[in-house]
Design a protein around this motif. Structure first.
Motif, PDB file in Angstrom:
ATOM      1  N   THR A  51      -5.324   8.521   0.267  1.00 55.96           N
ATOM      2  CA  THR A  51      -3.635   8.093  -0.522  1.00 55.96           C
ATOM      3  C   THR A  51      -3.486   6.684   0.341  1.00 55.96           C
ATOM      4  O   THR A  51      -4.151   6.275   1.653  1.00 55.96           O
ATOM      5  N   ILE A  52      -2.705   5.897  -0.758  1.00 56.11           N
ATOM      6  CA  ILE A  52      -3.117   4.995   0.065  1.00 56.11           C
ATOM      7  C   ILE A  52      -1.240   4.143   0.310  1.00 56.11           C
ATOM      8  O   ILE A  52      -0.289   4.730  -0.672  1.00 56.11           O
ATOM      9  N   VAL A  53      -0.886   3.503   1.190  1.00 56.66           N
ATOM     10  CA  VAL A  53       0.281   3.491   1.555  1.00 56.66           C
ATOM     11  C   VAL A  53       0.008   1.527   1.733  1.00 56.66           C
ATOM     12  O   VAL A  53      -0.510   1.231   3.326  1.00 56.66           O
ATOM     13  N   ILE A  54       0.757   0.882   0.831  1.00 56.70           N
ATOM     14  CA  ILE A  54       0.888  -0.881   1.101  1.00 56.70           C
ATOM     15  C   ILE A  54       2.158  -1.352   1.446  1.00 56.70           C
ATOM     16  O   ILE A  54       2.717  -0.824   1.240  1.00 56.70           O
ATOM     17  N   VAL A  55       2.492  -1.912   2.346  1.00 51.89           N
ATOM     18  CA  VAL A  55       3.569  -2.531   2.469  1.00 51.89           C
ATOM     19  C   VAL A  55       3.164  -3.902   1.845  1.00 51.89           C
ATOM     20  O   VAL A  55       2.326  -5.122   2.200  1.00 51.89           O
ATOM     21  N   THR A  56       4.398  -4.900   0.599  1.00 48.72           N
ATOM     22  CA  THR A  56       4.041  -6.280   0.218  1.00 48.72           C
ATOM     23  C   THR A  56       5.825  -6.413   0.270  1.00 48.72           C
ATOM     24  O   THR A  56       6.329  -5.851  -0.191  1.00 48.72           O
ATOM     25  N   HIS A  57       4.944  -7.555   0.395  1.00 45.16           N
ATOM     26  CA  HIS A  57       6.593  -8.837  -0.044  1.00 45.16           C
ATOM     27  C   HIS A  57       6.505  -9.130  -1.182  1.00 45.16           C
ATOM     28  O   HIS A  57       7.471  -9.812  -2.352  1.00 45.16           O
ATOM     29  N   ASN A  58       5.117  -9.262  -2.419  1.00 47.13           N
ATOM     30  CA  ASN A  58       5.513  -9.436  -3.418  1.00 47.13           C
ATOM     31  C   ASN A  58       5.409  -8.631  -4.366  1.00 47.13           C
ATOM     32  O   ASN A  58       4.763  -7.755  -4.357  1.00 47.13           O
ATOM     33  N   MET A  59       6.154  -8.413  -5.636  1.00 48.03           N
ATOM     34  CA  MET A  59       6.890  -7.718  -6.294  1.00 48.03           C
ATOM     35  C   MET A  59       6.148  -7.312  -7.572  1.00 48.03           C
ATOM     36  O   MET A  59       5.883  -6.359  -7.343  1.00 48.03           O
ATOM     37  N   GLN A  60       6.060  -8.221  -8.017  1.00 45.85           N
ATOM     38  CA  GLN A  60       4.053  -8.035  -8.754  1.00 45.85           C
ATOM     39  C   GLN A  60       3.260  -7.238  -8.266  1.00 45.85           C
ATOM     40  O   GLN A  60       2.297  -6.361  -9.133  1.00 45.85           O
ATOM     41  N   GLN A  61       2.381  -7.720  -6.813  1.00 44.69           N
ATOM     42  CA  GLN A  61       1.509  -7.057  -6.699  1.00 44.69           C
ATOM     43  C   GLN A  61       1.975  -5.503  -6.233  1.00 44.69           C
ATOM     44  O   GLN A  61       0.901  -4.674  -7.079  1.00 44.69           O
ATOM     45  N   ALA A  62       3.013  -5.493  -5.930  1.00 37.00           N
ATOM     46  CA  ALA A  62       3.836  -3.766  -5.996  1.00 37.00           C
ATOM     47  C   ALA A  62       4.033  -3.125  -7.493  1.00 37.00           C
ATOM     48  O   ALA A  62       3.452  -2.185  -7.790  1.00 37.00           O
ATOM     49  N   ALA A  63       3.799  -4.052  -8.741  1.00 37.26           N
ATOM     50  CA  ALA A  63       3.936  -3.510  -9.430  1.00 37.26           C
ATOM     51  C   ALA A  63       2.781  -3.352 -10.642  1.00 37.26           C
ATOM     52  O   ALA A  63       2.576  -2.036 -10.761  1.00 37.26           O
ATOM     53  N   ARG A  64       2.199  -3.814  -9.725  1.00 33.44           N
ATOM     54  CA  ARG A  64       0.279  -3.755 -10.598  1.00 33.44           C
ATOM     55  C   ARG A  64      -0.587  -2.736  -9.858  1.00 33.44           C
ATOM     56  O   ARG A  64      -1.150  -1.865 -10.570  1.00 33.44           O
ATOM     57  N   VAL A  65      -0.435  -2.616  -8.518  1.00 30.28           N
ATOM     58  CA  VAL A  65      -1.278  -2.012  -7.841  1.00 30.28           C
ATOM     59  C   VAL A  65      -0.736  -0.066  -7.346  1.00 30.28           C
ATOM     60  O   VAL A  65      -1.375   0.357  -7.573  1.00 30.28           O
ATOM     61  N   SER A  66       0.629  -0.211  -7.634  1.00 35.43           N
ATOM     62  CA  SER A  66       1.289   0.692  -7.262  1.00 35.43           C
ATOM     63  C   SER A  66       1.178   1.982  -8.108  1.00 35.43           C
ATOM     64  O   SER A  66       2.132   1.943  -9.290  1.00 35.43           O
ATOM     65  N   ASP A  67       1.862   3.685  -7.757  1.00 42.36           N
ATOM     66  CA  ASP A  67       1.820   4.291  -9.134  1.00 42.36           C
ATOM     67  C   ASP A  67       3.641   4.538  -8.340  1.00 42.36           C
ATOM     68  O   ASP A  67       4.202   4.623  -9.247  1.00 42.36           O
ATOM     69  N   ARG A  68       3.445   4.672  -7.117  1.00 39.31           N
ATOM     70  CA  ARG A  68       5.227   5.071  -6.500  1.00 39.31           C
ATOM     71  C   ARG A  68       5.658   3.679  -5.869  1.00 39.31           C
ATOM     72  O   ARG A  68       4.721   2.934  -5.288  1.00 39.31           O
TER      73      ARG A  68
END
Lengths: 259, 321, 358
Positions: free
Chosen positions: A200-217
């Motif tokens: 289970t991975i939880v990531i904090v990011t400032h980069n919205m492209q990154q959030a869009a690329r890597v996350s499911d939710r």
């Protein structure tokens, strides 16, 4: 291996100051959940409360419940040390132990629990962890060299290898790419994609492209002003949040109209 | 080092208005400051030179003219041994305790208390050595004596405790303990500073792996502080080697070389010997004492230099990584 | 990857979550410590009471009990953690013990002799009881004051040189030598002053000024270090603002830099004085000892407080009790002086220190 996290009515305080207010969410196993929001909205604080790392700061305390597979992390009898073995963490800046070799860094967590861990068994774990972190091919010839000789991106992957070597249930990542160049960032993002089948991975990011690329939710946090606590605005499937956000604040932030 | 260049250099064309008086003032002031720096170099060279010049008569004198009728090497040898022995005892006691105290202040005590506790230990450093001497002889020696008597009866097969046991407790062990108390504050202060400087990231890396507090200390704090601890120990050793009055007062001197920790016959130290003999000495005996002082100066100089080398190597290491 | 080791189990094979795996309650260490104290006291009362025995036995009992119980309940890692915690706390207690013992001893022995008469008489013609420290206090103030008069200008100017003029290779040498000077044993400084004054005044010279020179050797590096630190804290913007107004460098230093840092400089000098005021060895060598008042540092022997305390102890006279009493009271006066200076330094830095605007 991966576990579900249920957060209910979580409030986080530093002394009298409430940094995060009334957060409830469910984090699904075997997926990547991204936490986004403006600086100071409490997303990092929230992340650190998931493995009780925020307690390192004096006077920090938590009200509410964080449960992994139904077990509350904040019950009085729970040992924070045990929690942290269960919930691994990767930090903003790579932080390998400077006096240890690459091999020793990966083995550091294992050595804690099993001091006699040596020889082939340990070597196997180190190799598997480094392979898991996509670093093996780059370092297999210099395992006994100091970790400080690696590049920033390699060091961060080493830290990921160190975290997964102790087989946690959950992996928390606090802006893991913010100190890295684009190529290293891509390598870490690929790695996250591989890892989510097991953790289970939880990531904090400032980069919205990154959030869009890597996350499911994706979960969006924000604050209404200075001195106000951070709050969870909404959470949903990543494509949903990015294409049809339910809240005006989310839309403003995602489209760059925020502050 | 970051002082900007003098405006007279940087300021382009010099207008006649400001030139003469300002520049003279600047030159005089700069000369004064520079002169003070040079004076320090001269002073230190003077210390070394005077000691050497005053030592020469003792080094060239025949053994019959020297105190105790021994050659200088035979005179200073036991003293140098006593100096090193007492300082070693002090370091052996003070090193673990000061590391423990530094850890207590930096990582174990409640944060609000840490400052007060640190100040309390620093207060020890402000106590004059003559007071330590009084305390050592009137309080500490009687307190330690029964313990030493016990060691003398039960462990006398070990050369350190061979006896006969001092009845007053004024042994080299007591002197070592007093020295340990005296060097404790400086060692604690250095260790504490370096422990507090441990990068938070490294501590959190250990914590996130599920390390206990001791494991955090072992994995991140101690490796980070290792060279700082070594240089603290060296500086403490330097202090212990040069400390005079406390030893001069506490130690009951018998001369000679002995590793016996609890006997009334102890080797003296160079500094204590000078303090005790100097007021009653004249002629070549004074030169001999100054020559022992030179030996002490060289020893402490080397120890301090080694400490500095350790710190310098650490700097290189940090920049390299 | 196929060879699953016991260390790295396959997904799904992990044991169920056990976050609470044995942990001692919060009060356990305190409770066990109290129990150890009590048990050790019992043993002491049955045999023979002794404070050290009580302390040592309590420590041993506590360490054994907490590590074994913790090992049983919490496993070996927590047990090691608890052992180290116990050791660290013990180290702190051990360090506190001499401090408390010292303060207590000096107060208990020193206060009875600390009378008005003690502070206002000299030792002239005193045999046995009576006598005082007046001449020693005056001597200490004169010798230390003169040392400060020598050290402060040299130390401050050197610091200014290092900070404002940096000075390349000479600067590096000065820094290195200041470092070396901090390590000079005080007795060696005394020997140096003796050797220096012997050139001018012949063998056997004893005078207050020689003591001041010896103290200066010890004091200068301290003044340089603390002043350097304080001057470096003055922001470069202030200097640049002054230069931009066309003010000469030396006036900038005197009118802008030093006033800004004055509180820190004063604190540093006060602490340096506090450090050397207790020095005994060099003064024993070159300032000597006398029973009467001497207010001229350039002629004859001059008694200082530390030397007074030492000689009152070393040659207490008969009966020795009176001498010992004088030694303790002089020590107390000395400690009060040092603490007063430390207090002043703290107050100066608190009330006159630069206010960081907020």
């Amino acid at each position: 291996m991966a576990k579900r996290i249920d957060v209910s009515d979580l409030n986080i305080f530093y002394g009298d100051f409430r940094a995060v207010a009334d957060v409830s969410m469910t984090i699904e196993p075997r997926s990547v959940t991204a936490l986004i929001g403006p600086s100071g909205c409490g997303k990092s604080t929230f992340l650190r409360s998931l493995n009780r790392m925020h307690e390192v700061i004096p006077k920090a305390r938590v009200e509410g419940k964080v449960a992994i597979d139904g077990q509350d992390l904040y019950e009085p009898a729970v040992d924070p040390v045990a929690v942290r073995r269960l919930v691994g963490m990767v930090f903003q800046r790579p932080n390998p132990f400077p006096t240890m070799s690459i091999h020793e860094n990966v083995a550091a967590g294992l050595r804690l629990n099993n001091r006699k861990a040596k020889g082939d068994a340990l070597d196997d774990v180190v190799e598997r962890s480094l392979r898991g972190a996509n670093l093996w091919d780059e370092v297999k010839d210099r395992l006994d060299r100091p970790a400080s000789g690696l590049s920033g991106g390699q060091q961060q992957r080493l830290c990921i290898a160190r975290a997964i070597a102790i087989e946690p249930q959950v992996l928390l990542m606090d802006e893991p790419c913010s100190a890295l160049d684009p190529i290293s960032t891509l390598a870490i993002e690929d790695l996250m994609h591989d890892l989510k089948s097991r953790y289970t991975i939880v990531i904090v990011t400032h980069n919205m492209q990154q959030a869009a690329r890597v996350s499911d939710r994706t979960a969006f946090f924000t604050i209404s002003g200075a001195g106000q606590p951070g709050r969870l605005i909404e959470m949903g499937e990543t494509p949903e949040i990015f294409s049809r956000p339910g809240e005006k604040a989310t839309e403003d932030y995602i489209t760059g109209r925020f502050g | 080092m970051s002082a900007p260049a003098a405006p007279t250099i940087a300021g382009g064309p010099v207008t006649p208005l400001d030139a003469p008086s300002h520049r003279r003032g600047d030159r005089i002031f700069a000369g004064l400051a520079r002169g003070a720096g040079v004076l320090i170099l001269v002073l230190l060279a003077g210390v070394a030179l005077f000691l050497v010049v005053e030592s020469v008569p003792a080094l060239t004198a025949s053994s019959s003219e020297l105190p105790q009728g021994k050659s200088f090497a035979h005179y200073v040898g036991p003293l140098a041994f006593g100096t090193a022995f007492a300082a070693a005892i002090a370091l052996l006691i003070a090193a673990p305790v000061s590391i423990g105290v530094a850890l207590f202040i930096s990582h174990y005590s409640p944060r609000r208390l840490a400052g007060v506790l640190g100040y309390l230990i620093d207060l020890l450093a402000a106590v004059p050595s003559v007071v330590f001497g009084l305390w050592g002889i009137f309080w500490l020696a009687p307190q330690l004596q029964p313990g030493m008597a016990w060691l003398g009866t039960h462990l006398s097969f070990i050369p350190f405790f061979a006896g006969p046991v001092s009845a007053t407790g004024r042994t080299i062990l007591t002197a070592g303990v007093v020295l340990a108390v005296m060097i404790l504050p400086i060692m604690t202060a250095i260790c504490r500073e370096i422990f507090l400087q441990t990068p938070r990231l490294h501590e959190e890396a250990a914590l996130a792996l599920g390390a206990t507090r001791w494991e955090v200390v072992r994995m991140s704090v101690l490796p980070h502080g290792r060279s700082g601890v070594i240089s603290a120990a060296m500086l403490g050793l330097g202090r212990a080697l040069g400390e005079t009055m406390a030893v001069a007062m506490v130690l009951s001197v018998g001369g000679g070389v002995s590793v016996n920790l609890i006997s009334p016959q102890n080797p003296s130290t160079i500094a204590a010997n000078i303090a005790l003999q100097f007021p009653e000495s004249s002629g070549v005996a004074v030169n001999a004492l100054i020559a022992t002082g030179l030996v002490l100066f060289v020893i402490t100089f080397l120890v301090n230099f080694a400490a500095r080398a350790v710190v310098a190597r650490r700097k290189d290491f940090r920049e390299g990584s | 990857m196929a060879t699953a080791t016991p260390l790295l189990a396959e997904p799904g094979a992990s044991p169920p979550l056990r976050l609470t795996r044995g942990s001692l309650p919060r009060w356990a260490p305190a409770g066990m410590f109290a129990a150890s104290l009590g048990a050790a006291l019992l043993v002491m009362l049955v045999t023979s009471f002794n404070w050290y025995g009580w302390g040592a036995l309590t420590f041993l009992l506590y360490v054994v009990v907490i590590t074994t119980v913790s090992r049983r309940v919490e496993g070996s890692r927590r047990s090691t953690d608890r052992l180290v915690t116990a050791l660290v706390f013990t180290a702190f207690a051990l360090a506190l013990l001499p401090l408390l013992a010292l303060v207590w001893t000096v107060l208990r022995r020193g206060v009875p002799g600390l009378t008005f008469e003690f502070l206002t008489t000299t030792m002239r013609g005193v045999i046995g009881a009576g006598g005082g420290v007046e001449h020693a206090i005056v001597g200490t103030l004169l010798v230390t004051g003169l040392a400060a008069l020598i050290s402060v200008p040299i130390g401050l100017l050197t610091a200014i040189y290092l900070v404002e003029y940096s000075g390349g290779r000479l600067g590096r040498w000065v820094t290195l030598m200041v470092d070396v000077m901090t390590g000079i044993p005080s007795i060696v400084a005394g020997l140096f002053a003796y050797a220096l004054f012997e050139i001018f005044f012949g063998p056997g010279v004893r005078m207050g000024a020689a003591g001041s020179v010896a103290l200066s050797v010890l004091m200068i590096p301290f003044v340089v270090r603390s002043s350097e630190e304080m001057l470096r804290l003055v922001p470069a913007e202030l200097r640049e603002a002054s230069y931009a107004l066309g003010i000469a460098k030396w006036r900038t230093v005197v009118k802008v830099v030093i006033p800004t840092a004055i509180a820190g400089l004063t604190t540093g000098v006060t602490l340096a004085v506090a450090r050397v005021i207790g020095e005994t060895a060099p003064l024993l060598l070159v300032a000597g000892l006398t029973t009467s008042m001497n207010t001229d540092p350039f002629h004859d022997r001059m008694t200082t407080l530390p030397v007074y305390a030492f000689s009152a102890f070393a040659t207490p006279g008969f009966p020795p009790e009176a001498g010992y009493q004088r030694a303790w009271s002089a020590a107390l006066v000395l400690i009060i002086l040092v603490m007063l200076l430390n207090l002043i330094a703290r107050l100066v830095s608190r009330f006159f220190g630069p206010r960081t605007g907020r």
